[in-house]
Scaffold this motif. Structure first.
Motif, PDB file in Angstrom:
ATOM      1  N   GLN A   1      42.815   0.479 -29.417  1.00 46.54           N
ATOM      2  CA  GLN A   1      44.019   0.019 -28.718  1.00 46.54           C
ATOM      3  C   GLN A   1      45.264   0.797 -29.122  1.00 46.54           C
TER       4      GLN A   1
ATOM      5  N   GLY B   1      45.235  -8.234 -19.532  1.00 47.24           N
ATOM      6  CA  GLY B   1      43.882  -7.815 -19.879  1.00 47.24           C
ATOM      7  C   GLY B   1      42.910  -8.973 -19.811  1.00 47.24           C
ATOM      8  N   SER B   2      41.645  -8.644 -19.846  1.00 48.69           N
ATOM      9  CA  SER B   2      40.604  -9.658 -19.789  1.00 48.69           C
ATOM     10  C   SER B   2      40.561 -10.446 -21.094  1.00 48.69           C
TER      11      SER B   2
ATOM     12  N   THR C   1      40.487  -9.329 -25.595  1.00 47.24           N
ATOM     13  CA  THR C   1      40.793  -7.913 -25.817  1.00 47.24           C
ATOM     14  C   THR C   1      41.860  -7.694 -26.889  1.00 47.24           C
TER      15      THR C   1
ATOM     16  N   LYS D   1      45.149  -9.469 -26.976  1.00 48.59           N
ATOM     17  CA  LYS D   1      46.536  -9.709 -26.554  1.00 48.59           C
ATOM     18  C   LYS D   1      47.249 -10.627 -27.545  1.00 48.59           C
TER      19      LYS D   1
ATOM     20  N   ASN E   1      45.907 -12.841 -17.799  1.00 49.61           N
ATOM     21  CA  ASN E   1      44.672 -12.262 -17.298  1.00 49.61           C
ATOM     22  C   ASN E   1      44.941 -11.658 -15.928  1.00 49.61           C
TER      23      ASN E   1
ATOM     24  N   TYR F   1      38.439 -11.047 -15.291  1.00 46.91           N
ATOM     25  CA  TYR F   1      37.708  -9.790 -15.412  1.00 46.91           C
ATOM     26  C   TYR F   1      37.971  -8.798 -14.288  1.00 46.91           C
TER      27      TYR F   1
ATOM     28  N   TYR G   1      38.224  -4.750 -14.725  1.00 42.03           N
ATOM     29  CA  TYR G   1      37.566  -4.324 -15.954  1.00 42.03           C
ATOM     30  C   TYR G   1      36.041  -4.411 -15.840  1.00 42.03           C
TER      31      TYR G   1
ATOM     32  N   PRO H   1      42.796  -2.967 -22.361  1.00 43.64           N
ATOM     33  CA  PRO H   1      41.389  -2.872 -21.964  1.00 43.64           C
ATOM     34  C   PRO H   1      40.467  -3.339 -23.077  1.00 43.64           C
ATOM     35  N   PRO H   2      39.229  -3.692 -22.749  1.00 45.69           N
ATOM     36  CA  PRO H   2      38.267  -4.064 -23.795  1.00 45.69           C
ATOM     37  C   PRO H   2      37.987  -2.878 -24.716  1.00 45.69           C
ATOM     38  N   ALA H   3      37.865  -3.137 -26.000  1.00 47.00           N
ATOM     39  CA  ALA H   3      37.538  -2.078 -26.956  1.00 47.00           C
ATOM     40  C   ALA H   3      36.068  -1.691 -26.811  1.00 47.00           C
TER      41      ALA H   3
END
Length: 511
Positions: free
Chosen positions: A195, A216-217, A220, A222, A345, A351, A354, A388-390
Protein backbone atom coordinates in the motif's frame (compact mmCIF):
# COMPACT_ATOMS: atom_id res chain seq x y z
CA UNK A 1 -23.90 40.76 56.13
CA UNK A 2 -23.12 40.95 52.42
CA UNK A 3 -20.22 38.99 50.86
CA UNK A 4 -19.14 38.35 47.26
CA UNK A 5 -16.70 36.05 45.46
CA UNK A 6 -16.22 35.15 41.81
CA UNK A 7 -17.07 31.90 40.02
CA UNK A 8 -17.60 31.11 36.34
CA UNK A 9 -20.36 29.86 34.06
CA UNK A 10 -19.60 27.74 30.99
CA UNK A 11 -20.82 28.88 27.57
CA UNK A 12 -19.71 26.42 24.93
CA UNK A 13 -15.99 25.89 25.46
CA UNK A 14 -15.46 29.27 27.12
CA UNK A 15 -15.94 30.41 30.73
CA UNK A 16 -17.65 33.64 31.78
CA UNK A 17 -16.95 35.26 35.19
CA UNK A 18 -19.92 35.22 37.56
CA UNK A 19 -20.37 37.07 40.84
CA UNK A 20 -21.69 34.92 43.68
CA UNK A 21 -23.29 37.37 46.11
CA UNK A 22 -24.57 36.21 49.48
CA UNK A 23 -26.57 38.23 51.97
CA UNK A 24 -27.16 36.83 55.50
CA UNK A 25 -29.56 38.87 57.61
CA UNK A 26 -32.18 38.66 60.35
CA UNK A 27 -35.61 37.50 59.27
CA UNK A 28 -37.58 34.37 58.58
CA UNK A 29 -35.02 31.53 58.25
CA UNK A 30 -34.62 30.40 54.65
CA UNK A 31 -32.25 29.85 51.75
CA UNK A 32 -33.07 31.53 48.44
CA UNK A 33 -31.03 31.31 45.19
CA UNK A 34 -31.66 33.66 42.27
CA UNK A 35 -29.92 34.59 39.01
CA UNK A 36 -31.06 32.13 36.26
CA UNK A 37 -30.06 29.09 38.30
CA UNK A 38 -30.77 25.59 36.96
CA UNK A 39 -32.35 22.87 39.09
CA UNK A 40 -28.98 21.12 39.30
CA UNK A 41 -27.20 24.25 40.55
CA UNK A 42 -30.06 25.00 42.98
CA UNK A 43 -29.30 21.72 44.77
CA UNK A 44 -26.15 23.42 46.08
CA UNK A 45 -28.07 24.80 49.05
CA UNK A 46 -28.68 21.30 50.45
CA UNK A 47 -25.10 20.16 49.86
CA UNK A 48 -23.69 23.31 51.47
CA UNK A 49 -25.97 23.08 54.53
CA UNK A 50 -25.13 19.42 55.10
CA UNK A 51 -21.39 19.81 54.52
CA UNK A 52 -21.17 22.70 56.99
CA UNK A 53 -23.20 20.81 59.58
CA UNK A 54 -20.97 17.71 59.24
CA UNK A 55 -17.93 19.94 59.82
CA UNK A 56 -19.48 21.23 63.04
CA UNK A 57 -20.24 24.69 61.63
CA UNK A 58 -23.73 25.87 62.50
CA UNK A 59 -25.50 28.23 60.12
CA UNK A 60 -27.45 30.77 62.21
CA UNK A 61 -31.25 30.75 61.75
CA UNK A 62 -31.29 33.73 59.43
CA UNK A 63 -32.48 34.52 55.91
CA UNK A 64 -29.81 33.68 53.32
CA UNK A 65 -30.07 35.07 49.79
CA UNK A 66 -27.62 33.96 47.11
CA UNK A 67 -27.55 35.88 43.82
CA UNK A 68 -25.48 34.90 40.78
CA UNK A 69 -24.84 37.81 38.45
CA UNK A 70 -25.22 38.51 35.59
CA UNK A 71 -28.75 37.16 35.64
CA UNK A 72 -29.03 36.57 31.89
CA UNK A 73 -26.43 33.75 31.83
CA UNK A 74 -27.60 30.26 32.76
CA UNK A 75 -25.85 28.80 35.83
CA UNK A 76 -25.67 25.02 35.62
CA UNK A 77 -23.77 22.20 37.30
CA UNK A 78 -22.20 21.70 40.72
CA UNK A 79 -19.34 24.16 40.28
CA UNK A 80 -21.06 26.77 42.50
CA UNK A 81 -21.08 24.69 45.72
CA UNK A 82 -17.67 25.87 46.95
CA UNK A 83 -18.08 29.60 46.19
CA UNK A 84 -21.52 29.59 47.87
CA UNK A 85 -20.07 27.90 50.95
CA UNK A 86 -17.17 30.37 50.97
CA UNK A 87 -19.46 33.42 50.95
CA UNK A 88 -21.61 31.99 53.75
CA UNK A 89 -18.52 31.23 55.85
CA UNK A 90 -17.26 34.74 55.22
CA UNK A 91 -20.64 36.21 56.16
CA UNK A 92 -20.74 34.37 59.51
CA UNK A 93 -17.12 35.22 60.34
CA UNK A 94 -15.42 31.85 59.76
CA UNK A 95 -13.27 33.29 56.91
CA UNK A 96 -11.43 36.65 57.16
CA UNK A 97 -13.19 39.46 55.33
CA UNK A 98 -10.45 40.23 52.76
CA UNK A 99 -9.17 36.67 52.24
CA UNK A 100 -11.04 36.01 48.97
CA UNK A 101 -10.65 39.33 47.19
CA UNK A 102 -9.85 39.08 43.47
CA UNK A 103 -10.35 35.30 43.59
CA UNK A 104 -12.35 32.89 41.44
CA UNK A 105 -13.56 29.75 43.21
CA UNK A 106 -15.04 26.60 41.66
CA UNK A 107 -15.70 23.16 43.11
CA UNK A 108 -18.32 20.62 44.10
CA UNK A 109 -18.99 19.87 47.77
CA UNK A 110 -19.55 16.37 49.09
CA UNK A 111 -21.70 15.95 52.15
CA UNK A 112 -18.76 15.19 54.46
CA UNK A 113 -17.01 18.41 53.39
CA UNK A 114 -14.57 17.14 50.76
CA UNK A 115 -14.22 18.99 47.44
CA UNK A 116 -14.87 17.14 44.18
CA UNK A 117 -13.72 18.01 40.69
CA UNK A 118 -15.73 19.93 38.11
CA UNK A 119 -15.61 20.37 34.35
CA UNK A 120 -14.13 23.39 32.61
CA UNK A 121 -11.41 24.37 35.09
CA UNK A 122 -8.90 25.29 32.35
CA UNK A 123 -11.21 27.83 30.63
CA UNK A 124 -12.12 29.09 34.11
CA UNK A 125 -8.49 29.92 34.91
CA UNK A 126 -8.01 31.51 31.49
CA UNK A 127 -11.12 33.67 32.07
CA UNK A 128 -9.82 34.69 35.51
CA UNK A 129 -6.49 35.78 34.06
CA UNK A 130 -8.17 37.73 31.25
CA UNK A 131 -10.44 39.44 33.80
CA UNK A 132 -7.41 40.63 35.75
CA UNK A 133 -8.06 38.54 38.86
CA UNK A 134 -5.11 37.44 41.00
CA UNK A 135 -5.84 33.82 41.95
CA UNK A 136 -8.04 30.77 41.46
CA UNK A 137 -9.16 28.23 44.05
CA UNK A 138 -9.82 24.90 42.36
CA UNK A 139 -10.38 21.27 43.46
CA UNK A 140 -7.15 19.32 43.95
CA UNK A 141 -8.11 16.83 41.22
CA UNK A 142 -8.27 19.71 38.73
CA UNK A 143 -4.98 21.31 39.76
CA UNK A 144 -2.95 19.93 36.83
CA UNK A 145 -5.04 21.58 34.13
CA UNK A 146 -5.30 24.82 36.12
CA UNK A 147 -1.51 24.97 36.51
CA UNK A 148 -1.09 24.98 32.72
CA UNK A 149 -2.08 28.68 32.69
CA UNK A 150 0.74 31.06 33.51
CA UNK A 151 0.42 34.47 35.13
CA UNK A 152 -2.11 33.64 37.86
CA UNK A 153 -1.87 32.04 41.31
CA UNK A 154 -3.49 28.60 41.64
CA UNK A 155 -4.60 27.13 44.98
CA UNK A 156 -5.81 23.53 45.16
CA UNK A 157 -8.08 22.42 48.01
CA UNK A 158 -9.24 18.92 48.92
CA UNK A 159 -11.86 19.91 51.47
CA UNK A 160 -13.77 22.84 52.89
CA UNK A 161 -11.56 22.64 55.98
CA UNK A 162 -8.49 23.23 53.78
CA UNK A 163 -10.15 26.28 52.23
CA UNK A 164 -10.86 27.75 55.68
CA UNK A 165 -7.28 27.05 56.80
CA UNK A 166 -5.81 28.58 53.64
CA UNK A 167 -7.89 31.73 54.11
CA UNK A 168 -6.35 32.01 57.60
CA UNK A 169 -2.79 31.66 56.26
CA UNK A 170 -2.21 27.92 56.48
CA UNK A 171 -0.07 26.60 53.55
CA UNK A 172 -1.37 23.77 51.34
CA UNK A 173 0.45 20.93 49.60
CA UNK A 174 0.71 20.97 45.79
CA UNK A 175 -0.83 17.98 43.96
CA UNK A 176 1.27 15.92 41.52
CA UNK A 177 1.10 16.57 37.77
CA UNK A 178 1.34 13.63 35.33
CA UNK A 179 3.16 14.05 31.99
CA UNK A 180 1.03 13.11 28.97
CA UNK A 181 4.13 12.72 26.78
CA UNK A 182 4.81 9.33 28.36
CA UNK A 183 1.75 7.94 26.57
CA UNK A 184 3.10 6.71 23.22
CA UNK A 185 1.23 5.39 20.23
CA UNK A 186 0.80 1.63 20.10
CA UNK A 187 0.26 1.42 16.32
CA UNK A 188 2.67 1.92 13.42
CA UNK A 189 2.38 2.20 9.65
CA UNK A 190 4.87 -0.65 9.25
CA UNK A 191 2.00 -2.95 10.30
CA UNK A 192 0.39 -2.26 6.90
CA UNK A 193 1.93 -4.44 4.19
CA UNK A 194 2.45 -2.83 0.82
CA UNK A 195 0.00 0.00 0.00
CA UNK A 196 2.74 2.48 -0.91
CA UNK A 197 0.26 4.73 -2.75
CA UNK A 198 -2.03 4.82 0.27
CA UNK A 199 0.86 5.66 2.58
CA UNK A 200 1.93 8.42 0.21
CA UNK A 201 -1.61 9.84 0.35
CA UNK A 202 -1.48 9.68 4.17
CA UNK A 203 1.82 11.60 4.21
CA UNK A 204 0.37 14.34 1.99
CA UNK A 205 -2.82 14.52 4.07
CA UNK A 206 -0.92 14.75 7.38
CA UNK A 207 1.55 17.30 6.03
CA UNK A 208 -1.04 19.81 4.85
CA UNK A 209 -4.05 18.77 6.97
CA UNK A 210 -5.92 17.72 3.82
CA UNK A 211 -9.17 15.75 4.03
CA UNK A 212 -8.79 12.19 2.78
CA UNK A 213 -11.35 9.78 1.29
CA UNK A 214 -10.34 6.11 1.17
CA UNK A 215 -12.25 3.81 -1.19
CA UNK A 216 -11.74 0.06 -1.33
CA UNK A 217 -13.16 -3.37 -0.75
CA UNK A 218 -13.48 -4.76 2.80
CA UNK A 219 -10.30 -5.77 4.60
CA UNK A 220 -7.83 -3.75 2.54
CA UNK A 221 -6.56 -1.56 5.40
CA UNK A 222 -8.68 1.60 5.26
CA UNK A 223 -9.35 1.66 9.02
CA UNK A 224 -5.76 0.72 9.82
CA UNK A 225 -4.53 3.63 7.70
CA UNK A 226 -6.80 6.15 9.39
CA UNK A 227 -5.86 4.93 12.88
CA UNK A 228 -2.16 5.44 12.15
CA UNK A 229 -2.34 8.94 10.67
CA UNK A 230 -1.96 10.66 14.10
CA UNK A 231 1.38 8.83 14.53
CA UNK A 232 2.92 10.80 11.65
CA UNK A 233 1.46 14.21 12.37
CA UNK A 234 3.56 17.09 13.78
CA UNK A 235 3.69 17.73 17.51
CA UNK A 236 1.07 20.09 18.89
CA UNK A 237 2.09 23.68 19.48
CA UNK A 238 1.44 25.13 22.94
CA UNK A 239 -1.52 27.07 21.56
CA UNK A 240 -3.00 23.90 20.05
CA UNK A 241 -2.50 22.04 23.34
CA UNK A 242 -4.48 24.72 25.17
CA UNK A 243 -7.27 24.62 22.56
CA UNK A 244 -7.65 20.84 22.78
CA UNK A 245 -7.31 20.62 26.55
CA UNK A 246 -9.94 23.32 27.03
CA UNK A 247 -12.44 21.33 24.96
CA UNK A 248 -11.80 18.09 26.84
CA UNK A 249 -11.90 19.95 30.16
CA UNK A 250 -15.38 21.34 29.43
CA UNK A 251 -16.58 17.89 28.37
CA UNK A 252 -15.18 16.24 31.52
CA UNK A 253 -12.96 13.97 29.42
CA UNK A 254 -9.56 15.14 30.66
CA UNK A 255 -7.62 12.38 32.48
CA UNK A 256 -6.85 13.09 36.14
CA UNK A 257 -3.43 14.59 36.77
CA UNK A 258 -2.87 15.68 33.16
CA UNK A 259 -1.88 19.31 32.67
CA UNK A 260 -2.12 19.57 28.87
CA UNK A 261 -3.04 17.01 26.24
CA UNK A 262 0.01 16.64 24.03
CA UNK A 263 -1.15 14.05 21.50
CA UNK A 264 -3.52 14.83 18.66
CA UNK A 265 -7.09 13.58 19.13
CA UNK A 266 -8.36 10.61 17.14
CA UNK A 267 -12.13 10.21 17.07
CA UNK A 268 -13.89 7.32 15.33
CA UNK A 269 -17.66 7.41 15.97
CA UNK A 270 -19.98 4.68 14.66
CA UNK A 271 -21.75 5.40 11.38
CA UNK A 272 -25.14 5.41 13.19
CA UNK A 273 -24.16 8.62 15.04
CA UNK A 274 -26.81 11.33 15.24
CA UNK A 275 -26.41 14.84 13.88
CA UNK A 276 -26.23 16.45 17.34
CA UNK A 277 -23.63 13.93 18.53
CA UNK A 278 -21.51 14.54 15.43
CA UNK A 279 -21.72 18.32 15.15
CA UNK A 280 -22.89 19.35 18.60
CA UNK A 281 -26.25 20.53 19.83
CA UNK A 282 -28.89 20.03 22.47
CA UNK A 283 -31.16 22.49 24.24
CA UNK A 284 -28.04 23.96 25.83
CA UNK A 285 -25.45 23.26 23.09
CA UNK A 286 -22.49 21.02 23.82
CA UNK A 287 -19.58 20.14 21.51
CA UNK A 288 -19.87 17.15 19.18
CA UNK A 289 -17.33 14.81 17.62
CA UNK A 290 -16.15 17.42 15.12
CA UNK A 291 -15.05 19.60 18.05
CA UNK A 292 -13.56 16.71 20.03
CA UNK A 293 -11.43 15.99 16.92
CA UNK A 294 -10.18 19.60 16.79
CA UNK A 295 -6.51 19.69 15.66
CA UNK A 296 -6.64 15.92 15.21
CA UNK A 297 -8.25 13.22 13.07
CA UNK A 298 -11.96 12.47 12.67
CA UNK A 299 -12.42 9.04 11.07
CA UNK A 300 -15.82 8.16 9.62
CA UNK A 301 -15.99 4.55 8.52
CA UNK A 302 -18.78 3.25 6.25
CA UNK A 303 -19.23 6.84 5.08
CA UNK A 304 -22.14 6.21 2.65
CA UNK A 305 -24.03 4.33 5.39
CA UNK A 306 -24.37 7.47 7.52
CA UNK A 307 -27.69 9.32 7.53
CA UNK A 308 -27.72 11.81 4.61
CA UNK A 309 -28.84 14.70 6.82
CA UNK A 310 -26.08 13.96 9.31
CA UNK A 311 -23.24 13.63 6.83
CA UNK A 312 -24.23 16.79 4.94
CA UNK A 313 -23.83 18.78 8.16
CA UNK A 314 -20.08 18.31 7.76
CA UNK A 315 -19.94 20.78 4.87
CA UNK A 316 -19.74 23.95 6.96
CA UNK A 317 -17.14 22.80 9.53
CA UNK A 318 -14.98 21.27 6.77
CA UNK A 319 -14.87 24.64 5.05
CA UNK A 320 -14.94 27.12 7.94
CA UNK A 321 -13.06 25.00 10.54
CA UNK A 322 -15.66 25.92 13.14
CA UNK A 323 -19.34 25.20 13.68
CA UNK A 324 -22.07 27.54 14.87
CA UNK A 325 -24.95 26.12 16.91
CA UNK A 326 -27.88 28.54 17.17
CA UNK A 327 -30.66 28.31 19.75
CA UNK A 328 -33.31 30.71 21.01
CA UNK A 329 -30.93 31.82 23.77
CA UNK A 330 -28.19 32.74 21.30
CA UNK A 331 -25.49 31.19 19.14
CA UNK A 332 -22.33 29.35 20.22
CA UNK A 333 -19.29 28.83 18.04
CA UNK A 334 -17.26 25.65 18.59
CA UNK A 335 -13.81 25.08 17.04
CA UNK A 336 -13.73 22.28 14.46
CA UNK A 337 -10.41 22.31 12.60
CA UNK A 338 -10.06 18.58 12.03
CA UNK A 339 -8.53 16.31 9.41
CA UNK A 340 -11.44 14.25 8.08
CA UNK A 341 -10.58 10.73 6.97
CA UNK A 342 -13.57 8.88 5.51
CA UNK A 343 -13.72 5.30 4.28
CA UNK A 344 -16.19 3.79 1.87
CA UNK A 345 -16.77 0.64 -0.15
CA UNK A 346 -17.23 1.00 -3.93
CA UNK A 347 -20.67 -0.66 -3.79
CA UNK A 348 -23.06 -2.23 -1.25
CA UNK A 349 -21.26 -5.58 -1.30
CA UNK A 350 -17.85 -3.89 -1.44
CA UNK A 351 -16.18 -5.68 -4.37
CA UNK A 352 -17.05 -3.68 -7.49
CA UNK A 353 -13.95 -2.75 -9.46
CA UNK A 354 -11.75 -5.24 -7.60
CA UNK A 355 -13.30 -8.70 -7.96
CA UNK A 356 -16.21 -8.94 -10.41
CA UNK A 357 -16.78 -12.58 -9.48
CA UNK A 358 -17.62 -11.56 -5.91
CA UNK A 359 -19.65 -8.43 -6.75
CA UNK A 360 -23.38 -9.19 -6.73
CA UNK A 361 -24.59 -5.59 -7.12
CA UNK A 362 -26.59 -4.34 -10.08
CA UNK A 363 -25.46 -1.21 -11.97
CA UNK A 364 -28.36 0.74 -10.43
CA UNK A 365 -27.34 -0.32 -6.89
CA UNK A 366 -23.76 0.77 -7.53
CA UNK A 367 -24.82 4.17 -8.87
CA UNK A 368 -27.27 4.73 -6.01
CA UNK A 369 -24.64 3.76 -3.45
CA UNK A 370 -22.02 6.17 -4.78
CA UNK A 371 -24.67 8.91 -5.04
CA UNK A 372 -25.27 8.78 -1.26
CA UNK A 373 -22.33 11.17 -0.91
CA UNK A 374 -23.29 14.43 -2.59
CA UNK A 375 -20.96 16.11 -5.07
CA UNK A 376 -20.90 19.18 -2.83
CA UNK A 377 -19.49 17.13 0.06
CA UNK A 378 -17.19 15.10 -2.18
CA UNK A 379 -15.76 18.35 -3.52
CA UNK A 380 -14.42 19.12 -0.04
CA UNK A 381 -12.10 16.10 -0.02
CA UNK A 382 -8.65 17.17 -1.20
CA UNK A 383 -7.39 13.60 -1.64
CA UNK A 384 -9.36 10.56 -2.85
CA UNK A 385 -7.40 7.36 -2.74
CA UNK A 386 -8.23 3.84 -3.87
CA UNK A 387 -7.11 1.12 -1.44
CA UNK A 388 -6.66 -2.07 -3.49
CA UNK A 389 -6.31 -5.52 -1.91
CA UNK A 390 -2.72 -6.41 -1.03
CA UNK A 391 -1.13 -9.25 -2.97
CA UNK A 392 -0.15 -12.51 -1.30
CA UNK A 393 3.51 -11.66 -1.81
CA UNK A 394 3.09 -8.38 0.04
CA UNK A 395 1.26 -10.00 2.95
CA UNK A 396 3.69 -12.93 3.23
CA UNK A 397 6.86 -10.81 2.97
CA UNK A 398 8.48 -10.65 6.42
CA UNK A 399 11.16 -8.11 5.47
CA UNK A 400 9.68 -5.19 7.38
CA UNK A 401 12.64 -3.02 6.47
CA UNK A 402 11.09 -2.46 3.06
CA UNK A 403 7.90 -1.08 4.59
CA UNK A 404 7.44 2.58 5.44
CA UNK A 405 7.27 2.96 9.22
CA UNK A 406 5.53 5.79 11.03
CA UNK A 407 8.94 7.23 11.98
CA UNK A 408 10.05 7.40 8.33
CA UNK A 409 6.76 8.91 7.20
CA UNK A 410 6.75 11.40 10.08
CA UNK A 411 10.21 12.63 9.08
CA UNK A 412 8.77 13.62 5.70
CA UNK A 413 5.79 15.31 7.35
CA UNK A 414 8.03 17.31 9.70
CA UNK A 415 10.07 18.62 6.78
CA UNK A 416 6.93 19.94 5.11
CA UNK A 417 5.68 21.30 8.42
CA UNK A 418 8.87 23.31 8.99
CA UNK A 419 8.48 24.93 5.57
CA UNK A 420 4.88 25.85 6.39
CA UNK A 421 5.87 27.33 9.75
CA UNK A 422 8.47 29.49 8.04
CA UNK A 423 6.08 30.58 5.28
CA UNK A 424 3.19 31.44 7.60
CA UNK A 425 5.16 32.79 10.57
CA UNK A 426 3.42 36.18 10.31
CA UNK A 427 -0.02 34.70 9.64
CA UNK A 428 -2.59 32.78 11.68
CA UNK A 429 -2.24 29.76 9.35
CA UNK A 430 -0.69 26.47 10.49
CA UNK A 431 -1.24 24.22 7.45
CA UNK A 432 -1.61 24.68 3.70
CA UNK A 433 -5.24 23.54 3.78
CA UNK A 434 -6.11 26.65 5.81
CA UNK A 435 -5.13 29.03 3.01
CA UNK A 436 -7.86 31.38 1.87
CA UNK A 437 -8.44 32.09 -1.81
CA UNK A 438 -6.92 35.55 -1.42
CA UNK A 439 -3.67 34.09 -0.04
CA UNK A 440 -3.16 31.33 -2.59
CA UNK A 441 -1.58 33.44 -5.31
CA UNK A 442 0.88 34.99 -2.86
CA UNK A 443 1.84 31.76 -1.07
CA UNK A 444 1.62 29.25 -3.93
CA UNK A 445 3.95 30.43 -6.68
CA UNK A 446 3.92 28.06 -9.69
CA UNK A 447 6.16 27.51 -12.69
CA UNK A 448 4.81 28.21 -16.18
CA UNK A 449 4.49 24.48 -16.88
CA UNK A 450 2.49 24.01 -13.68
CA UNK A 451 0.20 26.88 -14.67
CA UNK A 452 -0.47 25.31 -18.08
CA UNK A 453 -1.17 21.92 -16.52
CA UNK A 454 -3.72 23.16 -14.03
CA UNK A 455 -5.38 25.35 -16.67
CA UNK A 456 -5.86 22.35 -18.91
CA UNK A 457 -7.09 20.20 -16.01
CA UNK A 458 -9.60 22.85 -14.94
CA UNK A 459 -11.35 22.56 -18.28
CA UNK A 460 -10.85 18.81 -18.83
CA UNK A 461 -12.09 17.70 -15.39
CA UNK A 462 -14.68 20.45 -14.91
CA UNK A 463 -13.21 21.52 -11.57
CA UNK A 464 -15.22 23.88 -9.38
CA UNK A 465 -13.60 27.01 -8.00
CA UNK A 466 -13.23 25.19 -4.68
CA UNK A 467 -11.71 22.19 -6.42
CA UNK A 468 -9.25 24.42 -8.29
CA UNK A 469 -8.06 26.00 -5.03
CA UNK A 470 -7.82 22.63 -3.29
CA UNK A 471 -5.63 21.22 -6.07
CA UNK A 472 -3.23 24.14 -5.65
CA UNK A 473 -3.11 23.66 -1.86
CA UNK A 474 -2.31 19.96 -2.24
CA UNK A 475 0.33 20.78 -4.87
CA UNK A 476 1.84 23.27 -2.40
CA UNK A 477 2.07 20.50 0.20
CA UNK A 478 3.68 18.10 -2.27
CA UNK A 479 6.23 20.80 -3.14
CA UNK A 480 6.93 21.26 0.58
CA UNK A 481 7.55 17.52 0.93
CA UNK A 482 10.19 17.86 -1.79
CA UNK A 483 11.61 21.02 -0.19
CA UNK A 484 10.75 23.07 -3.29
CA UNK A 485 10.05 26.80 -3.24
CA UNK A 486 7.86 26.82 -6.37
CA UNK A 487 5.11 24.43 -7.39
CA UNK A 488 6.30 22.44 -10.40
CA UNK A 489 4.35 20.55 -13.05
CA UNK A 490 4.99 17.22 -11.32
CA UNK A 491 3.48 18.58 -8.09
CA UNK A 492 0.32 19.71 -9.86
CA UNK A 493 0.06 16.39 -11.72
CA UNK A 494 0.24 14.41 -8.47
CA UNK A 495 -2.28 16.73 -6.80
CA UNK A 496 -4.70 16.19 -9.71
CA UNK A 497 -4.18 12.44 -9.48
CA UNK A 498 -4.95 12.61 -5.75
CA UNK A 499 -8.17 14.49 -6.37
CA UNK A 500 -9.55 12.70 -9.40
CA UNK A 501 -9.15 9.10 -8.23
CA UNK A 502 -12.68 8.07 -7.31
CA UNK A 503 -14.91 5.04 -7.53
CA UNK A 504 -17.29 7.07 -9.68
CA UNK A 505 -14.63 7.26 -12.38
CA UNK A 506 -15.02 3.52 -12.89
CA UNK A 507 -18.78 3.49 -13.35
CA UNK A 508 -18.52 3.64 -17.15
CA UNK A 509 -17.10 0.13 -17.26
CA UNK A 510 -19.70 -1.59 -15.13
CA UNK A 511 -22.40 -2.08 -17.78
Amino acid sequence: MYCCVFATALRGVEAVPVQVETDVRDGLPGFVMVGYVSAQAREAQDRVRTALRNLGIAIPPKHITVNMAPGDIRKDGTRYDLPIAATILQAIGKIPEKALESTIIVGELHLEGSVGGVNGVLPTVIAAREAGLKRCVVPAVNYAEAAAVRGIEITAVRSLEELIGWCKGKPLSVPEIRDDRAEKYTVDFKDIRGQKAVKRAAVIAASGFHNLLLSGSPGTGKSMTAERIPTIMPDLTEEEQLEITKIYSVMGMLPDGISLLQTRPYRSPHHTITASALCGGGMYPRPGEVTLAHRGVLFLDEFPEMRPGTVEMLRQPMEDRCITISRSGGAMVFPASFLLVAAQNPCPCGYFGYDRSKCSCTPRQILDYSARISQALLDRFDIRCDVPPASYEELADLQTGEEWSSAEMRAQVLLANERQKDRYRNMTILFNSELKAADIRRCCEMTEEAERTIRAAYQAFGLSARGYHHVIKVARTIADLEDADRIAESHVSEALLCRCTDVRDRKEGMI
